[in-house]
Design a protein around this motif. Structure first.
Motif, PDB file in Angstrom:
ATOM      1  N   ASP A 182      10.121  -8.956   4.269  1.00  0.00           N
ATOM      2  CA  ASP A 182       9.096  -8.662   3.260  1.00  0.00           C
ATOM      3  C   ASP A 182       9.179  -7.206   2.797  1.00  0.00           C
ATOM      4  O   ASP A 182       9.027  -6.914   1.602  1.00  0.00           O
ATOM      5  CB  ASP A 182       7.708  -8.947   3.828  1.00  0.00           C
ATOM      6  CG  ASP A 182       7.454 -10.433   4.043  1.00  0.00           C
ATOM      7  OD1 ASP A 182       8.226 -11.244   3.500  1.00  0.00           O
ATOM      8  OD2 ASP A 182       6.490 -10.770   4.760  1.00  0.00           O
ATOM      9  N   GLU A 185      12.023  -6.693   0.341  1.00  0.00           N
ATOM     10  CA  GLU A 185      11.711  -7.254  -0.968  1.00  0.00           C
ATOM     11  C   GLU A 185      10.799  -6.321  -1.760  1.00  0.00           C
ATOM     12  O   GLU A 185      10.981  -6.123  -2.956  1.00  0.00           O
ATOM     13  CB  GLU A 185      11.042  -8.624  -0.794  1.00  0.00           C
ATOM     14  CG  GLU A 185      11.951  -9.692  -0.207  1.00  0.00           C
ATOM     15  CD  GLU A 185      13.146  -9.987  -1.077  1.00  0.00           C
ATOM     16  OE1 GLU A 185      13.025  -9.939  -2.321  1.00  0.00           O
ATOM     17  OE2 GLU A 185      14.225 -10.257  -0.532  1.00  0.00           O
ATOM     18  N   VAL A 186       9.818  -5.731  -1.094  1.00  0.00           N
ATOM     19  CA  VAL A 186       8.895  -4.819  -1.773  1.00  0.00           C
ATOM     20  C   VAL A 186       9.617  -3.563  -2.236  1.00  0.00           C
ATOM     21  O   VAL A 186       9.441  -3.099  -3.372  1.00  0.00           O
ATOM     22  CB  VAL A 186       7.718  -4.458  -0.849  1.00  0.00           C
ATOM     23  CG1 VAL A 186       6.880  -3.334  -1.455  1.00  0.00           C
ATOM     24  CG2 VAL A 186       6.849  -5.686  -0.584  1.00  0.00           C
ATOM     25  N   SER A 189      11.737  -4.315  -5.269  1.00  0.00           N
ATOM     26  CA  SER A 189      11.096  -4.897  -6.444  1.00  0.00           C
ATOM     27  C   SER A 189      10.736  -3.863  -7.488  1.00  0.00           C
ATOM     28  O   SER A 189      10.803  -4.118  -8.691  1.00  0.00           O
ATOM     29  CB  SER A 189       9.832  -5.659  -6.028  1.00  0.00           C
ATOM     30  OG  SER A 189       8.827  -4.748  -5.593  1.00  0.00           O
ATOM     31  N   GLU A 195       2.870   0.587  -2.657  1.00  0.00           N
ATOM     32  CA  GLU A 195       3.303  -0.464  -1.740  1.00  0.00           C
ATOM     33  C   GLU A 195       4.769  -0.262  -1.345  1.00  0.00           C
ATOM     34  O   GLU A 195       5.153  -0.488  -0.191  1.00  0.00           O
ATOM     35  CB  GLU A 195       3.112  -1.834  -2.386  1.00  0.00           C
ATOM     36  CG  GLU A 195       3.301  -2.989  -1.416  1.00  0.00           C
ATOM     37  CD  GLU A 195       3.035  -4.339  -2.064  1.00  0.00           C
ATOM     38  OE1 GLU A 195       3.011  -5.335  -1.332  1.00  0.00           O
ATOM     39  OE2 GLU A 195       2.855  -4.381  -3.300  1.00  0.00           O
ATOM     40  N   GLN A 196       5.576   0.187  -2.307  1.00  0.00           N
ATOM     41  CA  GLN A 196       6.974   0.485  -2.004  1.00  0.00           C
ATOM     42  C   GLN A 196       7.089   1.546  -0.925  1.00  0.00           C
ATOM     43  O   GLN A 196       7.872   1.406   0.023  1.00  0.00           O
ATOM     44  CB  GLN A 196       7.689   0.969  -3.272  1.00  0.00           C
ATOM     45  CG  GLN A 196       8.284  -0.125  -4.127  1.00  0.00           C
ATOM     46  CD  GLN A 196       9.127   0.473  -5.211  1.00  0.00           C
ATOM     47  OE1 GLN A 196       8.674   1.294  -5.995  1.00  0.00           O
ATOM     48  NE2 GLN A 196      10.382   0.083  -5.250  1.00  0.00           N
ATOM     49  N   SER A 199       6.157   0.236   2.508  1.00  0.00           N
ATOM     50  CA  SER A 199       7.217  -0.622   3.066  1.00  0.00           C
ATOM     51  C   SER A 199       8.412   0.206   3.496  1.00  0.00           C
ATOM     52  O   SER A 199       9.026  -0.059   4.541  1.00  0.00           O
ATOM     53  CB  SER A 199       7.638  -1.669   2.033  1.00  0.00           C
ATOM     54  OG  SER A 199       6.568  -2.551   1.740  1.00  0.00           O
TER      55      SER A 199
END
Length: 447
Positions: A182, A185-186, A189, A195-196, A199
């Motif tokens: 997960d 993917e973040v 993206s 959020e990036q 992560s």
């Protein structure tokens, strides 16, 4: 010299290609349904060497002619702009575009661990256990469809962590597979900066904890795993972290999708699947999994895997940057490429080149018999890239993929889910939109 499509040309043929557009080529790619389909159209219309607009690189020269690919194979530079998306994973310089002088020694360390048979054998038993865990879970599916990409990319991540992290693997208190997948993917993206960063911080702290645990273990600088080899080579902590993160990203995507596409094709070609099953029964007998030495006896399985990666190469593209003026001789003519030009490798279009692959859209594993291979240019099949920037983990990926297929096809038959259309989409790897659901049913020896 004259200017043609932004590329300076001498007394040789101008590189053919479409008219220039103000949008940098994005519209043509969108209209075609994606970069892969755009490349197929360009090469079908203009031949094996085409100049085109590539967003992020301006003008590029795309090469689907294996004979021309061979002439560019020694280029050891990549266009930085096309690999900038990996920069968040790299604090010690983008590993995909570091200069040749730095790249060479670093690559040798990676090849030492990734390409070594003793290292493969050392981890093989652990790989078998990981695949058998997936097989046991699928065996209890009770007729429900399984999602190939979801499960097999997670399996590949577990494998590469076992290999790269020196025993501090996925599923331990340090590394949880779903969290790592997960987070990747973040980060890739690009949708939410906060959020990036969260992560990315999680990934870095996870790898740091693994490195610390590895250093504190009683194995010292064991060179049979990636962290041990990098520690023994005196690599800086930041470079070790970057290398582990990029390796985990690349390996868990590519191997998982290669196996997924292979099972997809076998589900649609049951006669090929039955021949694979017969070979597995002959080589393995009643055993449910191969030993490392058995892989070399599974010749038809290897042909099936290679033909699957021809039709669905996990990494569909590559790119280099010409470091000097070049003159390239192809089937359609002779062309000049000036220094600084982006040379684009559409691996999917190379693998579908009808001059080297008759009826290229057909699934024919016999294309990879030794006799057939000997009659083709070795650059007609490049699923792991080419030259000094080719994939260092190619040998390991083949071991992982063949083992996974052997265990799963020894136990199960795979049947497509009626009504589900499998559609390739271009991401970091060649993905299937909405996954590849399949129904698995048990099989016995000789069944």
């Amino acid at each position: 010299m004259s200017e043609y499509g932004g590329i300076a040309m001498g007394n040789v043929l101008p590189i053919p290609g479409p008219e220039w557009c103000d949008d940098g080529g994005a519209g043509a790619i969108s209209d075609a349904g994606g970069l892969h389909l755009h490349q197929l159209r360009l090469h079908a219309e203009y031949g094996g060497v085409v100049r085109f607009q590539l967003p992020g690189a301006g003008v590029a020269v795309s090469v689907s002619d294996p004979l021309v690919l061979e002439q560019t194979a020694r280029i050891d530079e990549r266009p930085a702009s096309l690999f900038a998306f990996l920069e968040p994973l790299c604090e010690a310089g983008n590993l995909q575009v570091i200069g040749a002088e730095e790249h060479g020694p670093w690559r040798r360390v990676l090849l030492e661990v990734f390409a070594g048979r003793p290292s493969h054998e050392r981890h093989f038993g652990e790989f078998v256990s990981l695949v058998e865990e997936v097989a046991e879970r699928w065996g209890g599916a009770g007729g429900d469809a399984v999602l190939l990409q979801k499960d097999l990319t997670a399996l590949s991540l577990r494998m590469i962590c076992a290999y790269a992290l020196g025993g501090v693997g996925v599923g331990s208190e340090v590394v949880q597979a779903e969290d790592v997948v997960d987070a990747f993917e973040v980060v890739l993206s690009g949708d939410d900066g906060t959020e990036q960063q969260t992560s990315l911080d999680y990934l870095r702290s996870t790898v740091d904890r693994v490195i610390a645990a590895r250093e504190e273990s009683d194995r010292g600088a064991d060179r049979s795993d990636l962290i041990g080899a990098l520690l023994a080579a005196g690599t800086t902590p930041a470079r070790i972290r970057d290398t582990v993160m990029v390796t985990m990203l690349a390996a868990h995507h590519t191997t998982g999708v290669a196996v997924s596409w292979t099972l997809h094709l076998l589900g649609r070609h049951p006669e090929v699947a039955e021949r694979v099953a017969a070979e597995l029964d002959r080589v393995l007998g009643e055993r449910s999994a191969p030993d490392y030495g058995d892989l070399r006896e599974l010749t038809y399985l290897e042909m099936v895997l290679k033909e699957s990666m021809r039709l669905y190469p996990p990494g569909p593209y590559g790119a280099r940057e010409a470091t000097e003026d070049m003159v390239l001789d192809g089937a359609d003519g002779t062309y000049e490429i000036p220094a600084g030009t982006t040379v684009f490798y559409p691996f999917w279009a190379v693998h579908m080149n009808p001059d080297h692959w008759p009826e290229p859209a057909k699934f024919v594993p016999e294309r990879f018999t030794p006799e057939a291979v000997a009659q083709r240019s070795r650059f007609a099949y490049v699923p792991f890239g080419l030259g000094p920037r080719s994939c260092e983990g190619a040998g390991l990926a083949m071991v992982e993929a063949q083992l996974t297929l052997a265990v799963l096809l020894k136990r199960f038959r795979f049947r497509p889910v009626a009504g589900h259309e499998v559609t390739p989409v271009e991401r970091f790897v060649l993905w299937a939109a909405d996954d590849i659901p399949m129904v698995v049913t048990p099989r016995a020896v000789g069944d």
